[in-house]
Design a protein around this motif. Sequence first.
Motif, PDB file in Angstrom:
ATOM      1  N   SER A 168       0.841  -1.189   0.000  1.00 32.27           N
ATOM      2  CA  SER A 168       0.000   0.000   0.000  1.00 32.27           C
ATOM      3  C   SER A 168       0.878   1.241   0.000  1.00 32.27           C
ATOM      4  O   SER A 168       2.106   1.165   0.138  1.00 32.27           O
ATOM      5  N   LEU A 219      -2.920  -0.620  -9.766  1.00 28.62           N
ATOM      6  CA  LEU A 219      -4.268  -0.596  -9.203  1.00 28.62           C
ATOM      7  C   LEU A 219      -4.917   0.762  -9.449  1.00 28.62           C
ATOM      8  O   LEU A 219      -4.245   1.800  -9.389  1.00 28.62           O
ATOM      9  N   THR A 244      -6.652   2.537  -7.547  1.00 32.04           N
ATOM     10  CA  THR A 244      -6.511   3.422  -6.389  1.00 32.04           C
ATOM     11  C   THR A 244      -5.205   4.203  -6.418  1.00 32.04           C
ATOM     12  O   THR A 244      -5.091   5.259  -5.786  1.00 32.04           O
ATOM     13  N   ASP A 264      -9.452   3.848 -14.507  1.00 33.84           N
ATOM     14  CA  ASP A 264     -10.480   2.829 -14.277  1.00 33.84           C
ATOM     15  C   ASP A 264     -10.077   1.498 -14.891  1.00 33.84           C
ATOM     16  O   ASP A 264     -10.822   0.899 -15.695  1.00 33.84           O
ATOM     17  N   TYR A 292      -7.397  -2.185 -14.092  1.00 29.90           N
ATOM     18  CA  TYR A 292      -6.354  -2.938 -13.393  1.00 29.90           C
ATOM     19  C   TYR A 292      -5.387  -3.450 -14.457  1.00 29.90           C
ATOM     20  O   TYR A 292      -5.818  -3.974 -15.494  1.00 29.90           O
ATOM     21  N   THR A 348     -12.530  -1.763 -14.596  1.00 35.12           N
ATOM     22  CA  THR A 348     -13.079  -1.939 -13.243  1.00 35.12           C
ATOM     23  C   THR A 348     -14.535  -2.364 -13.250  1.00 35.12           C
ATOM     24  O   THR A 348     -14.992  -3.010 -12.318  1.00 35.12           O
ATOM     25  N   SER A 353     -14.794  -7.767  -7.404  1.00 29.94           N
ATOM     26  CA  SER A 353     -13.865  -7.487  -6.318  1.00 29.94           C
ATOM     27  C   SER A 353     -12.484  -7.190  -6.872  1.00 29.94           C
ATOM     28  O   SER A 353     -12.161  -7.517  -8.023  1.00 29.94           O
ATOM     29  N   THR A 354     -11.646  -6.565  -6.046  1.00 32.60           N
ATOM     30  CA  THR A 354     -10.273  -6.268  -6.447  1.00 32.60           C
ATOM     31  C   THR A 354      -9.511  -7.556  -6.720  1.00 32.60           C
ATOM     32  O   THR A 354      -8.742  -7.647  -7.685  1.00 32.60           O
ATOM     33  N   GLU A 355      -9.712  -8.575  -5.871  1.00 31.71           N
ATOM     34  CA  GLU A 355      -9.017  -9.855  -6.063  1.00 31.71           C
ATOM     35  C   GLU A 355      -9.371 -10.481  -7.409  1.00 31.71           C
ATOM     36  O   GLU A 355      -8.493 -10.983  -8.124  1.00 31.71           O
ATOM     37  N   ALA A 385     -10.417  -8.883 -10.033  1.00 31.71           N
ATOM     38  CA  ALA A 385      -9.869  -8.014 -11.073  1.00 31.71           C
ATOM     39  C   ALA A 385      -8.393  -8.300 -11.310  1.00 31.71           C
ATOM     40  O   ALA A 385      -7.935  -8.358 -12.453  1.00 31.71           O
ATOM     41  N   ILE A 386      -7.649  -8.463 -10.235  1.00 31.18           N
ATOM     42  CA  ILE A 386      -6.224  -8.783 -10.359  1.00 31.18           C
ATOM     43  C   ILE A 386      -6.051 -10.114 -11.069  1.00 31.18           C
ATOM     44  O   ILE A 386      -5.208 -10.263 -11.963  1.00 31.18           O
TER      45      ILE A 386
END
Length: 208
Positions: free
Chosen positions: A67, A126, A128, A133, A135, A166, A171-173, A175-176
Amino acid sequence: MGQVGMSSRKIMIRLAALLGLAFLVACGVSTVTIEGSFPTPNISKLPLNVAVFYDQSLRDFAYMEYSETGAEEFNIQSGQSHISLFNAVLPAMFDDVVVIDSLDDAVTAEVDAVFTPLIEEFQLALPTKTKLDVYEVWIKYNMRLATAEGDYIADWVLTSYGKTPTETFRSTEAAINDAAVVALRDLASSFSLSFAQVPEVRDWLAQL
């Protein structure tokens, strides 16, 4: 209680506090194990018997995303997905493919060449952090080809890229995972189509 007893008690309290902190830190890490399907490329096979060696560093490959505060955020484990990819692609490229447990096994395997794929770099972007928009995943590979006796044939670099908007996942997981699978499929295409065009490989094939 005595000084020894008090000291022991203080040590136990400190250990408990450290373990609790470690637990909290661990709880903040999301583990993403990359999984996906990899289609077999529709190409003409080369008349070669090839052994493939998956180094332990490839089998266990994982990438840690931190992070902005420096805390561990995502532990991305992709080693097995790379093996699944090559196990799907290589048999479509060559007449016969065998997986060997050690480079020393290549001679007894009676093959024309030994292929060893390695991962040099893995990057994750990411939304964030990028404020986009999407990944994104980049993977840099080192491809090595040698004779059964270990003599050099070729050593080249390939990069692959994958992205997932996005709005297409929950979920982010997820998406990754999807972005990584797209990157792996990108590798499958570029590797299978460019293999025979690598100058050192082309020269070697011409001598067979």
